[in-house]
Structures are given as C-alpha cells and as structure tokens.
Design a protein around this motif. Structure first.
Motif, PDB file in Angstrom:
ATOM      1  N   ILE A 147       0.841  -1.202   0.000  1.00  0.00           N
ATOM      2  CA  ILE A 147       0.000   0.000   0.000  1.00  0.00           C
ATOM      3  C   ILE A 147       0.876   1.253   0.000  1.00  0.00           C
ATOM      4  N   CYS A 159      -1.249   3.245   6.544  1.00  0.00           N
ATOM      5  CA  CYS A 159      -0.816   2.004   5.883  1.00  0.00           C
ATOM      6  C   CYS A 159      -0.842   0.831   6.853  1.00  0.00           C
ATOM      7  N   ALA A 202      -7.986  -0.485   0.967  1.00  0.00           N
ATOM      8  CA  ALA A 202      -6.581  -0.134   0.753  1.00  0.00           C
ATOM      9  C   ALA A 202      -6.399   1.302   0.289  1.00  0.00           C
ATOM     10  N   PHE A 203      -7.242   1.758  -0.623  1.00  0.00           N
ATOM     11  CA  PHE A 203      -6.911   2.986  -1.324  1.00  0.00           C
ATOM     12  C   PHE A 203      -7.961   4.099  -1.282  1.00  0.00           C
TER      13      PHE A 203
END
Length: 204
Positions: A147, A159, A202-203
């Motif tokens: 990540i 993260c 994750a994003f």
C-alpha cells in the motif's frame, strides 16, 4: 565398522528429505488437524524412522514453525513474482492480482485447514499464539508495504491500519470461501465483491 552419516539440510538430498517431511506435515495439519500431526505419524507416511524426522525437526513445535515459515516464504515469493512481472500494469492492478492470489489459495483445503488449525491453537497454546502473531505480523507488513509503495501520500499509520484490516478480511473470508465449507448460491459472487471491498479499504 563405519556409520552412515545422515544428510544435512544443506545437501541436495537433505533439502529434498526436509521438504518431503514438511509436505507430509502440511497435508496432515491441513486435512486431519493438529491432533494428527505427530513426529511418528510423519515418519510413518514418509516411510522412514522417527529418528530421521527428528534429525531435521527435533520437535513438533520446530516442525510447525518450519511449516509456517515455508508457507509464508512461498507467499512472499508469489508476491515478488507478481511485482517483477508488473510490466505496464498499474500498481493497483498488481495489488489486486496479489489479493486474488491469496483468496484463490485460501480456497484450498490444505491451505485453509492449516490456518484454521493455527488460529484455534493460538487460543490454547502460548507457543502457537506467538507463531500466529508472527504470521499475522508478517502478512500485514507485506500488505502495508504494498500500500505504501502504491500510495506514498498515505501516512505510515494509515498504511499500518489498512494492512491489518485487509489481512483480517482475507483470513475471515476463509469461513465462506474454503472448498471444505458448505456452498451457498447467494454467495456465488463473494470473492469478486471481496476483492473490490479490499481495494476500497486499501486505497479509498
């Protein structure tokens, strides 16, 4: 009179024998559980003596630790391979391929059985608890690093937390995805949706 010296881990024959022992241990643990994993049962399946197995792995704990290390070394090699083959793919596409790889692997009876057994043991045995924690730490750090490399604008704390959330999601998904579990028609798209959800964790 001369005695025959047992091969060590460093010789090709020794490495082959050590690998065969781990393969048997993995199958026993994944399909029959921890109770079935004994040094003697491994020796019997190997067609060798107990002392031969103990030459490579002195105790069941040492055997289990080596088995977990081998498993995660394999996972790390698979991650590294996908990173090397990135080519024109974006970092996020590679990350998704890695998540798909883990979810596919955890469908396997032996892979999922191994993790179920270690998780159950972690609630009862301090040694297994330490190994389970080491396993989770290694997995979340690998995820965290991926990540971080893809989204360098994220803080280290972000993260870390997202890596831990993703690892917990993947392990929890075994309850439904493992080939040994009952199948439900309404969950046919679960893996696809799970991958999408993990990408959001994750994003986004």
């Amino acid at each position: 009179m001369t005695t025959q010296r047992k091969e060590s881990h460093t010789t090709s024959k020794g490495q082959e024998r050590a690998g065969a022992i781990l393969a048997i241990a993995r199958e026993l643990l994944g399909t029959e559980g921890y109770a079935a994993l004994s040094m003697r049962s491994v020796a019997q399946r190997l067609g060798s003596s107990l002392s031969t197995v103990q030459h490579y792995y002195p105790s069941r704990e040492a055997l289990l630790e080596a088995l977990l290390n081998q498993t995660f070394d394999g996972y790390q090699a698979a991650v590294d391979e996908r990173l090397l083959q990135q080519g024109d793919k974006s970092g996020m596409a590679v990350f998704q391929s890695i998540i798909d790889y883990f979810l596919d692997d955890l469908r396997d009876q032996i892979s999922s059985g191994l993790f179920f057994e270690i998780a159950a043991l972690a609630n009862r045995h301090p040694y297994a608890s330490d190994m389970f924690d080491g396993m989770l730490t290694r997995a979340r750090r690998t995820t965290r690093n991926l990540i971080r490399d893809i989204a360098p604008h994220m803080t280290p704390a972000q993260c870390e937390i997202r890596g831990a959330l993703i690892v917990s999601q993947i392990i929890g998904l075994m309850i439904f995805l493992s080939d040994t579990r009952p199948k439900h028609e309404e969950l046919a798209e679960l893996q696809q949706e799970a991958t999408a959800a993990i990408m959001r964790i994750a994003f986004n």
